[in-house]
Design a protein around this motif. Structure first.
Motif, PDB file in Angstrom:
ATOM      1  N   ASP A  85       0.874  -1.193   0.000  1.00  0.00           N
ATOM      2  CA  ASP A  85       0.000   0.000   0.000  1.00  0.00           C
ATOM      3  C   ASP A  85       0.901   1.230   0.000  1.00  0.00           C
ATOM      4  OD1 ASP A  85      -1.962   1.855   0.200  1.00  0.00           O
ATOM      5  OD2 ASP A  85      -2.728   1.203   2.147  1.00  0.00           O
ATOM      6  N   PRO A  86       1.139   1.787  -1.198  1.00  0.00           N
ATOM      7  CA  PRO A  86       2.033   2.948  -1.261  1.00  0.00           C
ATOM      8  C   PRO A  86       1.529   4.129  -0.443  1.00  0.00           C
ATOM      9  CG  PRO A  86       1.698   1.997  -3.423  1.00  0.00           C
ATOM     10  CD  PRO A  86       0.710   1.342  -2.550  1.00  0.00           C
ATOM     11  N   ASN A  87       0.236   4.244  -0.173  1.00  0.00           N
ATOM     12  CA  ASN A  87      -0.335   5.354   0.602  1.00  0.00           C
ATOM     13  C   ASN A  87      -1.222   4.787   1.714  1.00  0.00           C
ATOM     14  OD1 ASN A  87       0.634   7.648  -1.064  1.00  0.00           O
ATOM     15  ND2 ASN A  87      -0.593   6.648  -2.639  1.00  0.00           N
ATOM     16  N   PRO A  88      -0.655   4.232   2.769  1.00  0.00           N
ATOM     17  CA  PRO A  88      -1.456   3.627   3.831  1.00  0.00           C
ATOM     18  C   PRO A  88      -2.291   4.664   4.559  1.00  0.00           C
ATOM     19  CG  PRO A  88       0.829   3.825   4.503  1.00  0.00           C
ATOM     20  CD  PRO A  88       0.810   4.204   3.079  1.00  0.00           C
ATOM     21  N   VAL A  89      -3.474   4.258   4.890  1.00  0.00           N
ATOM     22  CA  VAL A  89      -4.389   5.123   5.641  1.00  0.00           C
ATOM     23  C   VAL A  89      -4.635   4.453   6.973  1.00  0.00           C
ATOM     24  CG1 VAL A  89      -6.625   6.230   5.702  1.00  0.00           C
ATOM     25  CG2 VAL A  89      -5.438   5.937   3.536  1.00  0.00           C
ATOM     26  N   ALA A  90      -4.240   5.088   8.076  1.00  0.00           N
ATOM     27  CA  ALA A  90      -4.241   4.457   9.386  1.00  0.00           C
ATOM     28  C   ALA A  90      -5.631   4.177   9.912  1.00  0.00           C
ATOM     29  CB  ALA A  90      -3.483   5.332  10.374  1.00  0.00           C
ATOM     30  N   VAL A  91      -6.640   4.865   9.397  1.00  0.00           N
ATOM     31  CA  VAL A  91      -7.983   4.685   9.969  1.00  0.00           C
ATOM     32  C   VAL A  91      -8.614   3.391   9.498  1.00  0.00           C
ATOM     33  CG1 VAL A  91      -8.377   7.138  10.255  1.00  0.00           C
ATOM     34  CG2 VAL A  91      -8.946   6.029   8.088  1.00  0.00           C
ATOM     35  N   GLU A  92      -7.996   2.723   8.570  1.00  0.00           N
ATOM     36  CA  GLU A  92      -8.574   1.484   8.071  1.00  0.00           C
ATOM     37  C   GLU A  92      -7.913   0.299   8.779  1.00  0.00           C
ATOM     38  OE1 GLU A  92      -8.082   1.346   3.937  1.00  0.00           O
ATOM     39  OE2 GLU A  92      -9.329   3.118   3.533  1.00  0.00           O
ATOM     40  N   PRO A  93      -8.713  -0.686   9.261  1.00  0.00           N
ATOM     41  CA  PRO A  93      -8.140  -1.852   9.953  1.00  0.00           C
ATOM     42  C   PRO A  93      -7.144  -2.632   9.107  1.00  0.00           C
ATOM     43  CG  PRO A  93     -10.497  -1.683  10.371  1.00  0.00           C
ATOM     44  CD  PRO A  93     -10.194  -0.646   9.336  1.00  0.00           C
ATOM     45  N   ALA A  94      -7.348  -2.652   7.815  1.00  0.00           N
ATOM     46  CA  ALA A  94      -6.391  -3.373   6.968  1.00  0.00           C
ATOM     47  C   ALA A  94      -5.000  -2.758   7.056  1.00  0.00           C
ATOM     48  CB  ALA A  94      -6.890  -3.371   5.532  1.00  0.00           C
ATOM     49  N   SER A  95      -4.968  -1.433   7.128  1.00  0.00           N
ATOM     50  CA  SER A  95      -3.677  -0.754   7.265  1.00  0.00           C
ATOM     51  C   SER A  95      -3.050  -1.062   8.623  1.00  0.00           C
ATOM     52  CB  SER A  95      -3.845   0.759   7.091  1.00  0.00           C
ATOM     53  OG  SER A  95      -4.336   1.050   5.800  1.00  0.00           O
ATOM     54  N   TRP A  96      -3.893  -1.190   9.653  1.00  0.00           N
ATOM     55  CA  TRP A  96      -3.351  -1.537  10.976  1.00  0.00           C
ATOM     56  C   TRP A  96      -2.622  -2.881  10.919  1.00  0.00           C
ATOM     57  CZ3 TRP A  96      -8.376  -0.698  14.379  1.00  0.00           C
ATOM     58  CH2 TRP A  96      -8.808   0.634  14.241  1.00  0.00           C
TER      59      TRP A  96
END
Length: 841
Positions: free
Chosen positions: A135-146
């Protein structure tokens, strides 16, 4: 089957894994640059993360749970933030620089520092590649990014763990399965906790930048709480370890390991490289200098502190604390020779006396130093150590006193018996274990005349001489009273007797007490294992029997034999029988004639006691006289002989025959101030002229206590009693000493008279005694006249009186009368006097 202990290898092998990790980090970074369109980010934000990384590396939280200590690092928190906010290559570079700075700050060795930096760089590069590739642009609010960030951080931790386990196995040997599982589980647990904390921080910052203020406030509260917790933890741990130390020292004092326990526990408590105990030499205790060191299991005799600090603590009596921000910081240059960065020296006190020092040196840890709390803690430990050392010395002193004589410092009877048992156990067929028992002569006379202090000095002097003259391998001890024992291995009984004679001859000599000199003399009894006993108690008993026999026989050295034991046992039974014999009048008095050598005229008789035991038959005079002396009945025995002699003198005088009588006195009688009055009473009771009574004393009895003896002798002289020195020549007094004695007669000992016919030396001694006695106006009596040749020599040199078997043996009263009547029928001389030529057997 136990696994063989791993053998440590050279730490330089860690370079192999370091190179591999460096290559891994470089290759992953190259791949990241190719796969990610924007590998670099803003350098201002990167600088902030550099500070966070560095702070996380140098800060390690130690949390104790149920005596288990967990080291927690927060390095995963800034890593997760960096993976979210910065490009991957920037994260790798920042992590690389922060790790290098942290290692330099902690002064880690080059091998270890390079490995740690390479491991961090490789793990961080792998984590960055995983996050940006997915994920070149991770978004912390999404559980997948966690989950992605957690997986990346966990992968990084596993990489570092694998590297650490690999280098441990390579350098120190293979880890056990248990250690491996515990290490992996604890590290992953800490990593996942840090991941959760990092995600919370990311969520807060992603929601609003103002959340940073909340996080800062939370951090301040956390730091304050942790500091309070850490302080409480240190205090609790210190108290717990101090309690454990005192308990361990108390238990160590019982089995003699107090030094080892004290130093090892003190070193661990203060987290020091060295813990040292120094006790200067004191009395019979030698100097003690012992150190516990981190890399040595036992104790060393090399301290970690210079002598200057120890000397200052002893001189001032105050604690010497050297280190940054400690009172004696100016003394830091003195530690350079020991290559240590700090030291604390605390005096050990026993009351107001300083008995030594307790020291620690070199605080463990690259940047750790001793602080004021450590100084106070060591002072507390020193207070307990002082008590422990004193108790240990007290126990040692009690053990020593229990097995040694207080006066001479020699081993006592208990120690001698134990040593004999030990020697018997390891005895070889080629040798014997010998006991030489020395009995010091004239101790009673010294105690009675000069006091017990003088007697103690005599015993101490004898002990010193005996210790110097005994063989180096011998054990010298004091059995009790005036008895000393020497236990030694010899080739046989004859060699043991020869050694005893040699020591006795050398130990003799004079001991001065002010203006008075006392001759140090002794007799020796010898017993050997296995001939004379199978155990220590029997050997010592038989040596005592031999010593007693030597005293009775007037010999210097006596070897034990079975006949001596039966005779000694017989004497023990005679004590009660002698008392009954005195009460019931069973003792008889025999009379031996004393003849004038010029005209063979009877000039007196010597009264001698005899005892015919109803069971044992005739008892040798030396046996029952010795029993009477040791049981306090000698005074009664002397009075019995004195009364019988004066009663017969009265009867002879009533019959028109005036015969003087002689009675022997013991040395103890001469120190009895009431004895002259008792003699006067008996003289008055039988109405005998005092001039008809001669009291015979030994020269040893006078020499032992001359002042008190002289007072008694002068009182007897004033009564008109004649005094005679018996057995003259066998003691150590000179003939000139006779000038001080109020005596009228000298009796030459029978050993010189019997040998004068064959030994020119004995003849010269007798001649000298006769000449000197004439010079002093004394009459001379020769004992032991048994041959006509001896009689002729005595007449030639001018001896006055003789007694011996040539004239007659000691006779009972009735036979003496018959002998006297027979002599009266002999042919008279031209001068009209009777010559006594026929001896009575």
């Amino acid at each position: 089957m136990a696994r063989p202990r791993a053998v440590p290898r050279s730490p330089q092998l860690a370079w192999l894994i370091t190179v591999a990790l460096s290559a891994m980090a470089l290759s992953l970074s190259v791949v990241t640059v190719a796969a990610v369109p924007r590998p670099f980010g803003e350098w201002s934000l990167a600088l902030l993360y550099l500070v966070l990384y560095w702070a996380a590396d140098v800060t390690v939280l130690r949390i104790e749970v149920r005596r288990q200590v967990f080291a927690v690092s927060l390095a995963e928190v800034p890593l997760l933030l960096g993976l979210f906010f910065l490009p991957p290559l920037t994260v790798v570079l920042v992590r690389l620089v922060a790790a290098a700075l942290g290692q330099a700050w902690q002064r880690v060795s080059p091998v270890k520092a390079c490995f740690n930096v390479a491991a961090c760089a490789a793990g961080t590069a792998l984590a960055g590649l995983v996050v940006r590739a997915q994920d070149p642009n991770p978004v912390a609010v999404e559980p997948a990014s966690w989950l992605l960030l957690a997986a990346a951080v966990t992968l990084k931790e596993l990489t570092v763990l694998a590297a650490v386990i690999g280098v441990v196995n390579l350098v120190q040997g293979r880890m056990s399965r248990g250690d491996l599982i515990r290490t992996v589980v604890s590290c992953l647990l800490v990593a996942e906790i840090n991941v959760v904390i990092g995600l919370i921080v990311v969520l807060v910052l992603h929601a609003t930048p103002w959340g940073l203020t909340l996080l800062a406030g939370l951090g301040v509260v956390f730091v304050m709480a942790y500091r309070a917790y850490a302080m409480f933890l240190r205090q609790h741990k210190s108290l717990s370890e101090l309690y454990d130390l005192t308990q361990a020292v108390s238990e160590g004092g019982r089995d003699g390991t107090v030094m080892d326990v004290l130093l090892s526990r003190t070193r661990k408590l203060l987290r020091a490289e060295y813990a040292t105990l120094w006790l200067p030499a004191s009395g019979r205790y030698p100097e003690v200098l012992l150190s516990a060191r981190t890399d040595y299991r036992g104790l060393l005799d090399a301290p970690g502190t210079p002598d200057l600090l120890r000397a200052k603590a002893m001189e001032t009596g105050q604690t010497v604390a050297v280190g940054p921000k400690l009172p004696d910081e100016h003394l830091l240059p003195t530690l350079r020779e020991k290559r240590t960065k700090g030291a604390v020296v605390v005096p050990l006190r026993s009351g107001d006396v300083i008995i030594g020092t307790l020291e620690v040196a070199g605080r463990l840890g690259d940047r750790a130093h001793f602080g004021p709390d450590d100084v106070r803690l060591l002072e507390t430990v020193a207070a307990h150590a002082s008590v422990a050392v004193e108790n240990s010395r007290l126990v040692d002193r009690l053990r020593f006193d229990a097995q040694h004589d207080a006066l001479t410092g020699l081993p006592n009877r208990r120690r001698i018996l134990n040593a004999l048992d030990e020697a018997i156990k390891v005895q070889t067929p080629e040798d014997v274990v010998a006991v030489l028992l020395f009995d010091v002569a004239r101790l009673r006379q010294v105690n009675e005349s000069l006091g017990h202090g003088a007697g103690d000095k005599l015993l101490a002097e004898f002990a010193r001489r005996l210790r110097e003259l005994a063989p180096p391998a011998a054990l010298v001890g004091r059995i009790g009273g005036n008895e000393f024992a020497v236990t030694v291995r010899t080739a046989g009984a004859e060699e043991a007797v020869g050694l005893a004679a040699k020591i006795r001859e050398s130990v003799q000599g004079r001991k001065a007490f002010g203006a008075l000199s006392i001759d140090v003399d002794c007799v020796v009894g010898v017993a050997v294992h296995p001939d004379h006993g199978a155990d220590s108690a029997t050997l010592l008993q038989h040596a005592d029997v031999a010593t007693y026999a030597a005293k009775i026989r007037h010999s210097s050295v006596q070897l034990f034999s079975a006949t001596l034991e039966s005779r000694s046992a017989r004497r023990v039974g005679l004590a009660g029988d002698l008392r009954r014999a005195l009460d019931e009048g069973q003792l008889q008095v025999y009379f031996q004639p004393k003849v004038n050598l010029r005209d063979r005229r009877l000039v007196g008789v010597e009264c001698l006691s005899r005892w015919n035991h109803p069971v044992h038959g005739p008892v040798a005079p030396q046996d029952f006289v010795a029993v009477a002396e040791h049981t306090g009945q000698l005074g009664r025995l002397t009075e019995v002989v004195l009364r019988e002699g004066l009663r017969r003198a009265r009867e002879w005088e009533d019959a028109g025959r005036e015969f003087p009588v002689s009675v022997n006195l013991s040395p103890r009688t001469l120190v009895d101030p009431a004895f002259p009055s008792r003699v006067a009473a008996v003289l008055g009771e039988y109405a005998v002229d005092p001039g008809l009574l001669t009291l015979e004393i030994t020269e040893g009895g006078v020499v032992g206590d001359p002042d008190r003896a002289l007072a008694t002798l002068r009182a007897l002289r004033d009564l008109g009693v004649r005094l005679s020195v018996d057995d003259f020549g066998t003691g150590f007094s000179s003939l000139g000493y006779l000038r001080r004695l109020p005596v009228q007669e000298v009796k030459i000992d029978r050993t010189f008279v019997e040998g004068m016919a064959t030994d020119p030396g004995d003849l010269a001694i007798v001649r000298t005694i006769v000449d000197m006695s004439r010079h002093f106006g004394l009459s001379v009596v020769a004992e032991g006249v048994e041959s006509e040749l001896t009689l002729g020599l005595l007449e030639e040199i001018g001896c006055d009186v003789g007694q011996g078997f040539l004239f007659s043996r000691p006779l009972p009263y009735e036979r003496l009368d018959a002998w006297y009547a027979a002599q009266m029928q002999a042919e008279p001389t031209p001068a009209g006097e009777v010559r006594w030529l026929r001896a009575v057997p």
